[in-house]
Write an enzyme that holds these catalytic residues in place. Structure first.
Site, PDB file in Angstrom:
ATOM      1  N   HIS A  53      30.651  15.971  51.122  1.00 40.09           N
ATOM      2  CA  HIS A  53      29.778  16.735  52.026  1.00 40.09           C
ATOM      3  C   HIS A  53      28.795  15.820  52.742  1.00 40.09           C
ATOM      4  O   HIS A  53      28.259  14.890  52.152  1.00 40.09           O
ATOM      5  CB  HIS A  53      28.984  17.797  51.245  1.00 40.09           C
ATOM      6  CG  HIS A  53      29.804  18.980  50.842  1.00 40.09           C
ATOM      7  ND1 HIS A  53      29.250  20.157  50.393  1.00 40.09           N
ATOM      8  CD2 HIS A  53      31.152  19.177  50.816  1.00 40.09           C
ATOM      9  CE1 HIS A  53      30.210  21.032  50.117  1.00 40.09           C
ATOM     10  NE2 HIS A  53      31.380  20.443  50.359  1.00 40.09           N
ATOM     11  N   TYR A  63      20.797  26.216  50.005  1.00 35.10           N
ATOM     12  CA  TYR A  63      19.637  26.499  49.141  1.00 35.10           C
ATOM     13  C   TYR A  63      18.782  27.526  49.876  1.00 35.10           C
ATOM     14  O   TYR A  63      18.403  27.307  51.027  1.00 35.10           O
ATOM     15  CB  TYR A  63      18.814  25.239  48.912  1.00 35.10           C
ATOM     16  CG  TYR A  63      19.449  24.207  48.012  1.00 35.10           C
ATOM     17  CD1 TYR A  63      20.354  23.272  48.509  1.00 35.10           C
ATOM     18  CD2 TYR A  63      19.150  24.164  46.661  1.00 35.10           C
ATOM     19  CE1 TYR A  63      20.933  22.315  47.675  1.00 35.10           C
ATOM     20  CE2 TYR A  63      19.721  23.202  45.818  1.00 35.10           C
ATOM     21  CZ  TYR A  63      20.608  22.293  46.341  1.00 35.10           C
ATOM     22  OH  TYR A  63      21.184  21.360  45.505  1.00 35.10           O
ATOM     23  N   PRO A 113      17.599  22.063  37.849  1.00 39.58           N
ATOM     24  CA  PRO A 113      18.790  21.686  38.632  1.00 39.58           C
ATOM     25  C   PRO A 113      18.649  21.855  40.157  1.00 39.58           C
ATOM     26  O   PRO A 113      19.566  21.524  40.893  1.00 39.58           O
ATOM     27  CB  PRO A 113      19.876  22.602  38.084  1.00 39.58           C
ATOM     28  CG  PRO A 113      19.193  23.680  37.357  1.00 39.58           C
ATOM     29  CD  PRO A 113      17.863  23.180  36.952  1.00 39.58           C
ATOM     30  N   LYS A 133      19.998  16.726  40.151  1.00 33.64           N
ATOM     31  CA  LYS A 133      19.781  15.378  39.620  1.00 33.64           C
ATOM     32  C   LYS A 133      20.213  15.199  38.170  1.00 33.64           C
ATOM     33  O   LYS A 133      20.325  14.072  37.704  1.00 33.64           O
ATOM     34  CB  LYS A 133      18.284  15.020  39.739  1.00 33.64           C
ATOM     35  CG  LYS A 133      17.813  14.805  41.159  1.00 33.64           C
ATOM     36  CD  LYS A 133      18.557  13.687  41.837  1.00 33.64           C
ATOM     37  CE  LYS A 133      18.459  13.800  43.348  1.00 33.64           C
ATOM     38  NZ  LYS A 133      19.698  13.409  44.009  1.00 33.64           N
ATOM     39  N   TYR A 189      18.041  13.357  48.051  1.00 37.73           N
ATOM     40  CA  TYR A 189      19.115  14.264  47.610  1.00 37.73           C
ATOM     41  C   TYR A 189      20.447  13.506  47.493  1.00 37.73           C
ATOM     42  O   TYR A 189      21.194  13.680  46.537  1.00 37.73           O
ATOM     43  CB  TYR A 189      19.256  15.425  48.609  1.00 37.73           C
ATOM     44  CG  TYR A 189      20.183  16.523  48.131  1.00 37.73           C
ATOM     45  CD1 TYR A 189      21.534  16.526  48.476  1.00 37.73           C
ATOM     46  CD2 TYR A 189      19.720  17.528  47.296  1.00 37.73           C
ATOM     47  CE1 TYR A 189      22.395  17.506  48.007  1.00 37.73           C
ATOM     48  CE2 TYR A 189      20.567  18.529  46.832  1.00 37.73           C
ATOM     49  CZ  TYR A 189      21.904  18.505  47.189  1.00 37.73           C
ATOM     50  OH  TYR A 189      22.750  19.484  46.723  1.00 37.73           O
TER      51      TYR A 189
HETATM   52  P1  FAS Z   1      24.973  16.639  27.494  1.00 34.32           P
HETATM   53  O1  FAS Z   1      24.056  17.702  26.970  1.00 34.32           O
HETATM   54  O2  FAS Z   1      25.913  16.958  28.596  1.00 34.32           O
HETATM   55  O3  FAS Z   1      25.868  16.059  26.295  1.00 34.32           O
HETATM   56  C1  FAS Z   1      25.296  15.812  25.014  1.00 34.32           C
HETATM   57  C2  FAS Z   1      26.420  15.953  24.002  1.00 34.32           C
HETATM   58  O4  FAS Z   1      25.925  15.555  22.719  1.00 34.32           O
HETATM   59  C3  FAS Z   1      26.912  17.398  23.862  1.00 34.32           C
HETATM   60  O5  FAS Z   1      28.304  17.450  24.012  1.00 34.32           O
HETATM   61  C4  FAS Z   1      26.486  17.789  22.450  1.00 34.32           C
HETATM   62  O6  FAS Z   1      27.411  18.660  21.827  1.00 34.32           O
HETATM   63  C5  FAS Z   1      26.452  16.442  21.747  1.00 34.32           C
HETATM   64  N1  FAS Z   1      25.564  16.384  20.578  1.00 34.32           N
HETATM   65  C6  FAS Z   1      24.318  16.899  20.463  1.00 34.32           C
HETATM   66  N2  FAS Z   1      23.804  16.616  19.241  1.00 34.32           N
HETATM   67  C7  FAS Z   1      24.762  15.895  18.570  1.00 34.32           C
HETATM   68  C8  FAS Z   1      24.839  15.320  17.279  1.00 34.32           C
HETATM   69  N3  FAS Z   1      23.829  15.404  16.419  1.00 34.32           N
HETATM   70  N4  FAS Z   1      25.968  14.667  16.928  1.00 34.32           N
HETATM   71  C9  FAS Z   1      27.003  14.545  17.796  1.00 34.32           C
HETATM   72  N5  FAS Z   1      26.998  15.078  19.049  1.00 34.32           N
HETATM   73  C10 FAS Z   1      25.880  15.746  19.421  1.00 34.32           C
HETATM   74  N6  FAS Z   1      22.525  19.471  36.152  1.00 34.32           N
HETATM   75  C11 FAS Z   1      22.739  19.503  37.478  1.00 34.32           C
HETATM   76  O7  FAS Z   1      22.604  18.475  38.138  1.00 34.32           O
HETATM   77  N7  FAS Z   1      23.128  20.667  38.093  1.00 34.32           N
HETATM   78  C12 FAS Z   1      23.309  21.840  37.379  1.00 34.32           C
HETATM   79  O8  FAS Z   1      23.649  22.867  37.952  1.00 34.32           O
HETATM   80  C13 FAS Z   1      23.096  21.841  36.003  1.00 34.32           C
HETATM   81  N8  FAS Z   1      23.292  22.979  35.260  1.00 34.32           N
HETATM   82  C14 FAS Z   1      23.070  22.940  33.915  1.00 34.32           C
HETATM   83  C15 FAS Z   1      23.266  24.089  33.112  1.00 34.32           C
HETATM   84  C16 FAS Z   1      23.015  24.060  31.733  1.00 34.32           C
HETATM   85  C17 FAS Z   1      23.230  25.297  30.887  1.00 34.32           C
HETATM   86  C18 FAS Z   1      22.535  22.871  31.132  1.00 34.32           C
HETATM   87  C19 FAS Z   1      22.215  22.824  29.654  1.00 34.32           C
HETATM   88  C20 FAS Z   1      22.363  21.723  31.906  1.00 34.32           C
HETATM   89  C21 FAS Z   1      22.632  21.745  33.297  1.00 34.32           C
HETATM   90  N9  FAS Z   1      22.478  20.605  34.102  1.00 34.32           N
HETATM   91  C22 FAS Z   1      22.695  20.617  35.432  1.00 34.32           C
HETATM   92  C23 FAS Z   1      22.090  19.365  33.532  1.00 34.32           C
HETATM   93  C24 FAS Z   1      23.319  18.747  32.921  1.00 34.32           C
HETATM   94  O9  FAS Z   1      24.280  18.541  33.914  1.00 34.32           O
HETATM   95  C25 FAS Z   1      22.876  17.493  32.230  1.00 34.32           C
HETATM   96  O10 FAS Z   1      22.040  16.715  33.055  1.00 34.32           O
HETATM   97  C26 FAS Z   1      24.038  16.664  31.737  1.00 34.32           C
HETATM   98  O11 FAS Z   1      24.838  17.476  30.919  1.00 34.32           O
HETATM   99  C27 FAS Z   1      23.463  15.472  30.977  1.00 34.32           C
HETATM  100  O12 FAS Z   1      24.499  14.834  30.340  1.00 34.32           O
HETATM  101  P2  FAS Z   1      24.277  14.198  28.889  1.00 34.32           P
HETATM  102  O13 FAS Z   1      23.001  13.441  28.899  1.00 34.32           O
HETATM  103  O14 FAS Z   1      25.553  13.493  28.584  1.00 34.32           O
HETATM  104  O15 FAS Z   1      24.013  15.409  27.904  1.00 34.32           O
HETATM  105  C1  PHB Z   2      26.411  23.271  41.384  1.00 33.36           C
HETATM  106  O1  PHB Z   2      27.319  23.215  42.241  1.00 33.36           O
HETATM  107  O2  PHB Z   2      26.592  23.637  40.204  1.00 33.36           O
HETATM  108  C2  PHB Z   2      25.007  22.864  41.778  1.00 33.36           C
HETATM  109  C3  PHB Z   2      24.797  22.296  43.021  1.00 33.36           C
HETATM  110  C4  PHB Z   2      23.516  21.921  43.397  1.00 33.36           C
HETATM  111  C5  PHB Z   2      22.470  22.116  42.504  1.00 33.36           C
HETATM  112  C6  PHB Z   2      22.689  22.671  41.248  1.00 33.36           C
HETATM  113  C7  PHB Z   2      23.968  23.051  40.878  1.00 33.36           C
HETATM  114  O3  PHB Z   2      21.205  21.745  42.864  1.00 33.36           O
END
Ligand code: FAS
Ligand code: PHB
Length: 393
Positions: A75, A204, A296, A300, A387
């Site tokens: 994009h 947005y 989110p 980032k 962004y």
């Molecule tokens: P993660 O949380 O992805 O991964 C951590 C891993 O460690 C998990 O698989 C967990 O099971 C494991 N773990 C935890 N404790 C452990 C232990 N004791 N032993 C072994 N394993 C263990 N970011 C965006 O940019 N846009 C979004 O729209 C967005 N939506 C999100 C929605 C939700 C519900 C959440 C929770 C986050 C969202 N995020 C979003 C942020 C998300 O993308 C995170 O930034 C990203 O998952 C970060 O990646 P990790 O740091 O690898 O952590």
């Molecule tokens: C998504 O596509 O999930 C998305 C995109 C932009 C955002 C957050 C989530 O800021």
């Protein structure tokens, strides 16, 4: 207790842990990835969707970009919509040609898991790390509750990539740990729908009822979000109510209605900012959500996590292959400068796009910010560059 040995024990098979494992593996540095959940659960988690320009290049350089480049959607702009009028932020024009790639986080995770398993590198699912020891001694170790009982992994370093509810950041002594947190007075209700997106670029939207985001995953999959009050539950949001509210908030003359379809995934996520300092204690290094959370709105979260991994990989490689500790000693400070910039941008986007239900002064200030973002070339340039590529600056 059964014992394994490696150079780097990585806690968590999310994007951060898996990318670190991939980069170490390609450089001949031994590691083991320990994930408490099963593979299916980890690959099905629907989260982030936008990959910054520099992070897409990082994934490609790490050998994990082939399907992203083939299937991801590139994009060149995003829209900011308010008062039922759309304003395009020309990301590429304002950033010397940079772009974002729309490619689901779960696809990144699948690609990295496939690579790790194809390389025969150690990756254990259903293996929860329950203790982290020896962080200030000659060798560290983690205790793991695995499928075949408890075992210990001794290692040179521990990478805490275990997200915001993991064990790693609790291993930093409370006397040293500083946690900075802000909880926002709203959550995001997110849906994944089998509906052809009615837009080519992300929208947005700030509406008096609340925030809305129109994103996508493919020509047949739409990803949409509504800002809701923090105490609201999925049970209070029927499909009909979700679509009606999305139409109300996103409607313009050109697009009075959005395309609908079966909702195949839905969730409500609280909106918070968190920064944990320091990101290093002895032989433990935090990366990703284990160290920081961003709302989110700035897209980032995952990008910040993978940018930490770029720094951590270079630091561990210098130490383990050349005995040079300079980068591991500066790891926390190097990451935190960028983390706070991402917190600032995510806070700016969140406050500007979510109306306050109580504070009309705040609404006046935020509307002024929003109008400036779409009318001032300088303001839209700063927004575009943050962004599209904040984590590379
Ligand atoms: P993660 O949380 O992805 O991964 C951590 C891993 O460690 C998990 O698989 C967990 O099971 C494991 N773990 C935890 N404790 C452990 C232990 N004791 N032993 C072994 N394993 C263990 N970011 C965006 O940019 N846009 C979004 O729209 C967005 N939506 C999100 C929605 C939700 C519900 C959440 C929770 C986050 C969202 N995020 C979003 C942020 C998300 O993308 C995170 O930034 C990203 O998952 C970060 O990646 P990790 O740091 O690898 O952590
Ligand atoms: C998504 O596509 O999930 C998305 C995109 C932009 C955002 C957050 C989530 O800021």
């Amino acid at each position: 207790m059964r014992e394994l040995r490696t150079q780097v024990a990585i806690i968590g098979a999310g994007p951060a842990g898996l990318l670190l494992g991939q980069m170490l593996q390609r450089d001949g540095i031994e590691s083991i990835v320990l994930e408490r959940r099963g593979r299916e659960y980890v690959e099905k988690r629907v989260r982030a969707g936008v990959i910054e320009y520099g992070i897409a290049n990082l994934l490609e350089e790490a050998g994990a970009g082939e399907r992203m480049r083939r299937e991801g959607l590139e994009h060149h702009g995003v829209e900011l919509r308010f008062n039922n009028v759309s304003h395009r932020i020309a990301l590429s024009e304002l950033s010397e040609g940079k772009t974002i790639t729309v490619y689901g986080q779960q696809e990144v995770v699948k690609d990295l898991i496939d690579l790790r398993l194809a390389a025969g590198a150690p990756l254990q699912f259903d293996s929860e790390v329950t203790a982290i020891e020896g962080l200030q001694s000659q060798r560290a170790s983690v205790v793991v509750n695995g499928v075949e009982g408890e075992f210990r992994v001794t290692c040179d370093f521990v990478a805490g990539c275990d997200g915001s509810f993991g064990v790693a950041n609790t291993a930093i002594p409370k006397s040293l740990l500083r946690r900075h947190e802000r909880t926002y007075p709203f959550s995001w209700l997110g849906i994944l729908a089998e509906a052809a997106p009615a837009t080519d670029e992300l929208i947005y939207c700030r509406h008096e009822n609340g925030f809305a985001l129109y994103s996508l995953r493919s020509p047949t999959l739409s990803r949409l979000y509504l800002g809701v009050r923090p105490d609201e539950t999925l049970e209070q949001w029927s499909d009909g109510r979700i679509w009606d509210e999305l139409n109300t908030r996103l409607a313009t003359e050109e697009m009075p209605e959005i395309s609908q379809g079966p909702i195949i995934e839905r969730s409500i996520t609280a909106m918070r900012s968190v920064v944990v300092e320091p990101m290093r204690f002895g032989r433990l290094f935090l990366a990703g959500d284990a160290a920081h959370i961003v709302p989110p709105t700035g897209a980032k979260g995952m990008n910040l996590a993978l940018a930490d991994v770029r720094v951590l990989f270079q630091a561990l490689r210098a130490q383990l292959t050349e005995g040079d500790s300079q980068l591991i000693d500066s790891y926390s400070a190097t990451c935190l400068e960028r983390v706070w910039r991402a917190e600032e941008f995510s806070n700016y986007m969140t406050q500007m796009l979510h109306p306050s239900y109580e504070d009309d002064f705040e609404n006046g200030v935020q509307m002024a910010r929003l109008r400036q973002a779409v009318t001032s070339k300088e303001a839209s340039t700063v927004l575009a560059r943050n962004y599209v590529d904040l984590n590379s600056a």
